[in-house]
Scaffold this motif. Structure first.
Motif: not given
Length: 184
Positions: A100-119
């Motif tokens: 769960l910590t690994m998932l949280k860290q993944y979703f906190e990354r700026p590049d991931t946040q950008k991908k979520l916004d694009q989705l």
């Protein structure tokens, strides 16, 4: 976290009359170090009926069945296996926390946040389409490092194995784990 687990290689013995002594496929099971045969049976659940035997070869004694109270060995043969999965695992609380910590860290990354916004933008807020694309993002980017870290097979079945491994999460009654799950 992985030091907590041991991989059991189980050869599936065919039990029909024609091929009683031949061996079929094999499965892997990850269990906490020091687990017994009963824990192995519990992990396999309905895929291993109660009358199935867990066999081990002992020098000078040949192949013998293990009792449920005996320690599970790293290489065993099982009879009566009815499952279709080739991998079984249940995470310990520490492993749940790590994943769960690994998932949280993944979703906190700026590049991931950008991908979520694009989705969100690409799906125009259509929830079903967004969830589908989010699932693909999990499978292709978020999960692979977790699978590698915990020795979970990759590929299409990996997500199923991961969800099965995380299935015990809520049974641990750990407020920190529940919080991490809800944050993700």
């Amino acid at each position: 976290e992985n030091e907590e687990s041991v991989t059991i290689e189980a050869t599936v013995q065919k039990t029909d009359v024609k091929s009683f002594f031949s061996c079929g496929s094999s499965i892997q099971a990850k269990l906490p170090v020091g687990s017994d045969v009963a824990t192995f049976r519990k992990l396999l659940g309905k895929d291993l009926p109660p009358e199935a035997q867990i066999l081990v070869e002992r020098p000078g004694r040949g192949v013998i069945p293990l009792m449920d109270s005996e320690p599970i060995q790293e290489r065993v043969t099982i009879t009566g296996f009815r499952g279709s999965k080739s991998f079984y695992m249940v995470f310990t609380p520490k492993q749940c926390r790590g994943a769960l910590t690994m998932l949280k860290q993944y979703f906190e990354r700026p590049d991931t946040q950008k991908k979520l916004d694009q989705l969100m933008e690409a799906t125009h807020g259509a929830e079903t389409e967004y969830r589908g694309k989010l699932s693909m993002l999990l499978v292709t980017e978020a999960y692979p490092p977790i699978f590698e870290h915990y020795g979970i097979p990759s590929g299409s079945a990996g997500s199923r194995y991961f969800m099965d491994a995380m299935g015990s999460l809520m049974s641990y009654w750990d407020p920190e784990l529940a919080g991490l799950w809800l944050e993700g």
